[in-house]
Enzyme design. Structure first.
Site, PDB file in Angstrom:
ATOM      1  CB  THR A  96     -88.260  11.060  36.237  1.00  0.00           C
ATOM      2  OG1 THR A  96     -87.560  11.993  36.731  1.00  0.00           O
ATOM      3  CG2 THR A  96     -89.130  10.969  35.600  1.00  0.00           C
ATOM      4  CE  LYS A 171     -88.956  14.815  38.505  1.00  0.00           C
ATOM      5  NZ  LYS A 171     -87.948  14.242  38.065  1.00  0.00           N
ATOM      6  CE  LYS A 239     -87.287  10.967  31.209  1.00  0.00           C
ATOM      7  NZ  LYS A 239     -87.224  10.748  33.040  1.00  0.00           N
TER       8      LYS A 239
END
Length: 288
Positions: A96, A171, A239
Protein backbone atom coordinates in the site's frame (compact mmCIF):
# COMPACT_ATOMS: atom_id res chain seq x y z
CA UNK A 1 5.68 -23.32 -15.98
CA UNK A 2 5.68 -19.82 -14.49
CA UNK A 3 8.15 -19.15 -11.68
CA UNK A 4 7.01 -16.58 -9.14
CA UNK A 5 9.10 -14.39 -6.88
CA UNK A 6 7.98 -12.89 -3.60
CA UNK A 7 9.74 -10.09 -1.74
CA UNK A 8 8.73 -9.29 1.85
CA UNK A 9 7.86 -12.14 4.19
CA UNK A 10 5.89 -10.37 6.89
CA UNK A 11 2.47 -11.15 8.33
CA UNK A 12 0.83 -10.89 4.92
CA UNK A 13 3.64 -12.07 2.68
CA UNK A 14 4.22 -15.31 4.57
CA UNK A 15 0.57 -16.33 4.27
CA UNK A 16 0.43 -15.38 0.60
CA UNK A 17 3.52 -17.42 -0.26
CA UNK A 18 2.21 -20.41 1.71
CA UNK A 19 -0.91 -20.41 -0.46
CA UNK A 20 1.19 -20.29 -3.63
CA UNK A 21 3.26 -23.23 -2.38
CA UNK A 22 0.15 -25.20 -1.43
CA UNK A 23 -1.02 -24.71 -5.03
CA UNK A 24 2.31 -26.25 -6.13
CA UNK A 25 3.62 -23.06 -7.70
CA UNK A 26 7.36 -22.53 -7.99
CA UNK A 27 8.29 -19.63 -5.67
CA UNK A 28 11.55 -17.75 -5.03
CA UNK A 29 11.67 -15.63 -1.87
CA UNK A 30 13.65 -12.86 -0.20
CA UNK A 31 13.25 -10.93 3.03
CA UNK A 32 15.43 -8.31 4.64
CA UNK A 33 15.60 -10.51 7.74
CA UNK A 34 16.52 -13.72 5.97
CA UNK A 35 15.53 -16.06 8.78
CA UNK A 36 11.85 -15.31 8.15
CA UNK A 37 12.14 -17.26 4.90
CA UNK A 38 13.13 -20.51 6.64
CA UNK A 39 9.59 -21.91 7.16
CA UNK A 40 8.82 -21.27 3.48
CA UNK A 41 12.03 -22.91 2.33
CA UNK A 42 10.91 -25.91 4.37
CA UNK A 43 7.73 -25.94 2.27
CA UNK A 44 9.57 -25.80 -1.04
CA UNK A 45 10.43 -22.14 -1.69
CA UNK A 46 13.90 -21.17 -2.90
CA UNK A 47 15.58 -18.36 -0.94
CA UNK A 48 17.86 -15.74 -2.50
CA UNK A 49 20.12 -13.15 -0.91
CA UNK A 50 18.95 -10.05 -2.82
CA UNK A 51 15.73 -8.82 -4.45
CA UNK A 52 17.62 -8.56 -7.75
CA UNK A 53 18.37 -12.30 -7.68
CA UNK A 54 14.71 -13.13 -7.10
CA UNK A 55 13.60 -10.91 -9.99
CA UNK A 56 16.28 -12.32 -12.30
CA UNK A 57 15.25 -15.92 -11.62
CA UNK A 58 11.47 -15.39 -11.65
CA UNK A 59 8.96 -14.63 -14.39
CA UNK A 60 6.61 -12.60 -12.19
CA UNK A 61 7.78 -11.14 -8.87
CA UNK A 62 5.39 -9.92 -6.16
CA UNK A 63 6.39 -7.53 -3.38
CA UNK A 64 4.69 -6.78 -0.07
CA UNK A 65 6.43 -4.16 2.08
CA UNK A 66 5.31 -1.71 4.73
CA UNK A 67 5.17 1.78 3.21
CA UNK A 68 6.25 4.03 0.31
CA UNK A 69 9.80 4.48 1.64
CA UNK A 70 10.26 0.70 1.89
CA UNK A 71 8.78 0.20 -1.59
CA UNK A 72 11.21 2.70 -3.09
CA UNK A 73 14.18 1.24 -1.23
CA UNK A 74 13.24 -2.26 -2.40
CA UNK A 75 13.16 -1.07 -5.98
CA UNK A 76 16.05 1.41 -6.20
CA UNK A 77 18.66 0.37 -3.61
CA UNK A 78 21.76 -1.57 -4.64
CA UNK A 79 20.80 -5.16 -5.33
CA UNK A 80 17.16 -4.12 -5.51
CA UNK A 81 14.36 -4.95 -7.91
CA UNK A 82 15.53 -2.61 -10.63
CA UNK A 83 18.92 -4.31 -10.77
CA UNK A 84 17.23 -7.58 -11.73
CA UNK A 85 14.76 -6.20 -14.26
CA UNK A 86 15.36 -7.01 -17.91
CA UNK A 87 13.04 -7.20 -20.90
CA UNK A 88 10.37 -9.78 -20.21
CA UNK A 89 10.56 -9.60 -16.42
CA UNK A 90 7.41 -8.63 -14.55
CA UNK A 91 6.92 -6.88 -11.20
CA UNK A 92 3.71 -6.75 -9.17
CA UNK A 93 3.74 -4.47 -6.12
CA UNK A 94 1.00 -5.44 -3.68
CA UNK A 95 2.16 -2.96 -1.03
CA UNK A 96 0.00 0.00 0.00
CA UNK A 97 1.69 3.17 -1.26
CA UNK A 98 0.66 6.57 -2.56
CA UNK A 99 -0.09 6.95 -6.29
CA UNK A 100 3.06 9.03 -6.87
CA UNK A 101 5.32 6.28 -5.50
CA UNK A 102 3.56 3.70 -7.64
CA UNK A 103 3.98 5.83 -10.77
CA UNK A 104 7.68 6.38 -10.02
CA UNK A 105 8.34 2.66 -9.64
CA UNK A 106 6.25 1.84 -12.72
CA UNK A 107 8.27 4.22 -14.92
CA UNK A 108 11.59 2.82 -13.68
CA UNK A 109 10.49 -0.77 -14.38
CA UNK A 110 9.10 0.08 -17.81
CA UNK A 111 12.19 2.09 -18.78
CA UNK A 112 14.23 -1.12 -18.38
CA UNK A 113 11.84 -3.11 -20.53
CA UNK A 114 9.93 -4.75 -17.71
CA UNK A 115 6.20 -4.93 -17.03
CA UNK A 116 4.61 -3.38 -13.92
CA UNK A 117 1.33 -3.90 -12.10
CA UNK A 118 0.27 -2.25 -8.88
CA UNK A 119 -2.00 -4.54 -6.92
CA UNK A 120 -2.54 -3.43 -3.31
CA UNK A 121 -4.74 -5.79 -1.34
CA UNK A 122 -7.86 -5.31 0.70
CA UNK A 123 -7.69 -7.72 3.63
CA UNK A 124 -5.40 -8.53 6.53
CA UNK A 125 -3.88 -11.63 8.14
CA UNK A 126 -6.91 -13.98 8.14
CA UNK A 127 -7.94 -13.27 4.52
CA UNK A 128 -4.27 -13.68 3.51
CA UNK A 129 -4.20 -17.07 5.24
CA UNK A 130 -7.54 -18.10 3.73
CA UNK A 131 -6.67 -16.91 0.22
CA UNK A 132 -9.57 -14.46 0.20
CA UNK A 133 -7.76 -11.17 -0.37
CA UNK A 134 -9.09 -8.61 -2.86
CA UNK A 135 -6.53 -7.23 -5.33
CA UNK A 136 -6.91 -3.66 -6.62
CA UNK A 137 -4.83 -3.62 -9.79
CA UNK A 138 -3.74 -1.10 -12.40
CA UNK A 139 -0.93 -0.99 -14.91
CA UNK A 140 0.00 -3.51 -17.60
CA UNK A 141 -3.20 -5.33 -18.61
CA UNK A 142 -1.32 -8.25 -20.14
CA UNK A 143 0.56 -8.73 -16.86
CA UNK A 144 -2.74 -8.60 -14.97
CA UNK A 145 -3.98 -11.44 -17.16
CA UNK A 146 -0.73 -13.43 -16.83
CA UNK A 147 -0.66 -13.02 -13.04
CA UNK A 148 -4.28 -14.12 -12.65
CA UNK A 149 -3.51 -17.75 -11.69
CA UNK A 150 -1.45 -16.52 -8.72
CA UNK A 151 -3.96 -13.80 -7.85
CA UNK A 152 -6.73 -16.40 -7.85
CA UNK A 153 -4.78 -18.56 -5.37
CA UNK A 154 -4.07 -15.65 -3.02
CA UNK A 155 -7.39 -13.86 -3.35
CA UNK A 156 -11.09 -14.17 -4.06
CA UNK A 157 -11.44 -11.21 -6.44
CA UNK A 158 -9.17 -9.06 -8.59
CA UNK A 159 -10.22 -5.65 -9.93
CA UNK A 160 -8.48 -3.90 -12.81
CA UNK A 161 -8.37 -0.11 -13.29
CA UNK A 162 -6.97 1.57 -16.37
CA UNK A 163 -4.51 4.10 -14.99
CA UNK A 164 -1.43 3.59 -12.82
CA UNK A 165 -2.23 5.00 -9.40
CA UNK A 166 -5.91 4.06 -9.39
CA UNK A 167 -5.22 0.82 -7.54
CA UNK A 168 -3.36 2.78 -4.88
CA UNK A 169 -6.13 5.36 -4.70
CA UNK A 170 -8.79 2.68 -4.29
CA UNK A 171 -6.82 1.01 -1.49
CA UNK A 172 -6.42 4.31 0.38
CA UNK A 173 -10.14 5.05 0.08
CA UNK A 174 -11.07 1.58 1.35
CA UNK A 175 -8.63 1.68 4.28
CA UNK A 176 -9.70 5.21 5.19
CA UNK A 177 -13.29 3.98 5.47
CA UNK A 178 -12.21 0.95 7.49
CA UNK A 179 -10.01 2.99 9.82
CA UNK A 180 -12.80 5.48 10.47
CA UNK A 181 -15.30 2.69 11.09
CA UNK A 182 -13.00 1.08 13.65
CA UNK A 183 -12.73 4.23 15.75
CA UNK A 184 -16.50 4.78 15.65
CA UNK A 185 -17.00 1.13 16.64
CA UNK A 186 -14.55 1.57 19.52
CA UNK A 187 -16.34 4.66 20.73
CA UNK A 188 -19.66 2.82 20.68
CA UNK A 189 -18.27 -0.10 22.67
CA UNK A 190 -16.63 2.28 25.14
CA UNK A 191 -19.78 4.33 25.68
CA UNK A 192 -21.91 1.21 26.10
CA UNK A 193 -19.45 -0.16 28.63
CA UNK A 194 -19.51 3.11 30.58
CA UNK A 195 -23.28 3.02 30.94
CA UNK A 196 -23.27 -0.64 31.97
CA UNK A 197 -24.01 -2.45 28.72
CA UNK A 198 -22.15 -5.67 27.99
CA UNK A 199 -19.89 -5.33 24.98
CA UNK A 200 -20.91 -8.79 23.82
CA UNK A 201 -24.55 -7.68 23.82
CA UNK A 202 -23.72 -4.61 21.74
CA UNK A 203 -21.94 -6.82 19.20
CA UNK A 204 -24.89 -9.23 19.12
CA UNK A 205 -27.36 -6.39 18.51
CA UNK A 206 -25.16 -4.99 15.74
CA UNK A 207 -25.16 -8.43 14.13
CA UNK A 208 -28.93 -8.15 13.55
CA UNK A 209 -28.91 -4.79 11.80
CA UNK A 210 -27.98 -3.10 8.56
CA UNK A 211 -24.60 -1.88 9.83
CA UNK A 212 -23.34 -5.36 10.69
CA UNK A 213 -20.11 -6.33 8.95
CA UNK A 214 -17.40 -9.01 9.26
CA UNK A 215 -14.93 -6.59 10.86
CA UNK A 216 -17.24 -5.86 13.80
CA UNK A 217 -17.94 -9.56 14.35
CA UNK A 218 -14.27 -10.55 14.10
CA UNK A 219 -12.67 -7.69 15.99
CA UNK A 220 -15.44 -6.97 18.52
CA UNK A 221 -15.04 -10.10 20.68
CA UNK A 222 -11.26 -9.73 20.55
CA UNK A 223 -11.49 -6.10 21.69
CA UNK A 224 -13.89 -7.04 24.48
CA UNK A 225 -11.37 -9.67 25.66
CA UNK A 226 -8.39 -7.33 25.43
CA UNK A 227 -6.83 -9.27 22.54
CA UNK A 228 -4.98 -6.93 20.19
CA UNK A 229 -2.62 -9.40 18.52
CA UNK A 230 -1.68 -7.82 15.18
CA UNK A 231 -3.47 -8.93 12.04
CA UNK A 232 -3.07 -5.43 10.59
CA UNK A 233 -0.62 -3.41 12.71
CA UNK A 234 -1.88 -0.07 13.93
CA UNK A 235 1.19 1.75 12.57
CA UNK A 236 0.23 0.66 9.06
CA UNK A 237 -3.36 1.83 9.47
CA UNK A 238 -2.13 5.23 10.63
CA UNK A 239 0.17 5.38 7.60
CA UNK A 240 -2.76 4.63 5.30
CA UNK A 241 -4.96 7.24 7.02
CA UNK A 242 -2.18 9.81 6.58
CA UNK A 243 -1.82 8.98 2.88
CA UNK A 244 -5.59 9.20 2.39
CA UNK A 245 -5.68 12.62 4.04
CA UNK A 246 -2.86 13.78 1.76
CA UNK A 247 -4.84 12.50 -1.22
CA UNK A 248 -7.82 14.52 0.01
CA UNK A 249 -5.69 17.64 0.30
CA UNK A 250 -4.38 17.17 -3.25
CA UNK A 251 -7.94 17.03 -4.59
CA UNK A 252 -9.50 19.66 -2.31
CA UNK A 253 -11.74 17.10 -0.61
CA UNK A 254 -12.43 17.68 3.11
CA UNK A 255 -12.16 14.49 5.18
CA UNK A 256 -13.51 15.51 8.57
CA UNK A 257 -14.24 12.06 9.99
CA UNK A 258 -11.03 10.51 8.69
CA UNK A 259 -9.01 13.37 10.14
CA UNK A 260 -10.51 12.80 13.58
CA UNK A 261 -9.89 9.05 13.32
CA UNK A 262 -6.29 9.63 12.26
CA UNK A 263 -5.74 11.67 15.42
CA UNK A 264 -6.76 8.63 17.47
CA UNK A 265 -4.28 6.40 15.62
CA UNK A 266 -1.52 8.97 16.10
CA UNK A 267 -2.23 9.06 19.84
CA UNK A 268 -2.24 5.26 19.95
CA UNK A 269 1.19 5.20 18.30
CA UNK A 270 2.45 7.75 20.79
CA UNK A 271 1.18 5.61 23.66
CA UNK A 272 3.10 2.56 22.43
CA UNK A 273 0.48 0.60 20.51
CA UNK A 274 2.07 0.85 17.04
CA UNK A 275 2.80 -2.89 16.78
CA UNK A 276 -0.62 -3.95 18.10
CA UNK A 277 -3.58 -4.56 15.83
CA UNK A 278 -5.26 -1.41 14.52
CA UNK A 279 -8.20 -2.23 16.79
CA UNK A 280 -5.90 -1.15 19.65
CA UNK A 281 -7.16 2.35 18.90
CA UNK A 282 -9.78 1.18 21.41
CA UNK A 283 -7.15 1.45 24.15
CA UNK A 284 -6.94 5.22 23.83
CA UNK A 285 -10.70 5.58 23.39
CA UNK A 286 -11.74 3.54 26.41
CA UNK A 287 -10.69 5.27 29.61
CA UNK A 288 -11.43 3.70 32.99
Amino acid sequence: MTTYGFLGIGIMGKAMVENLLKARFSVNVWNRTGSRCAPLVGQGAVQYQTPAEVVATSDITFAMVSDPAAAEALCFDAGGVLAGITAGKSYVDVSTVDPETSAKIAKAIQDKGGRFLEAPVSGSKKPAEDGTLVFLCSGDKALFDDAQPALDVMGKKSFYFDQIGQGAQMKLVINMIMGSMMTAFGEGLALGDKVGLEMGDIIDVLAQGAINNPMFQLKGPQMANGNFSPAFPLKHMQKDMRLALLLGDEHDQPLFTASAANSIYIKARQEGYAEDDFSASFKVIKKD
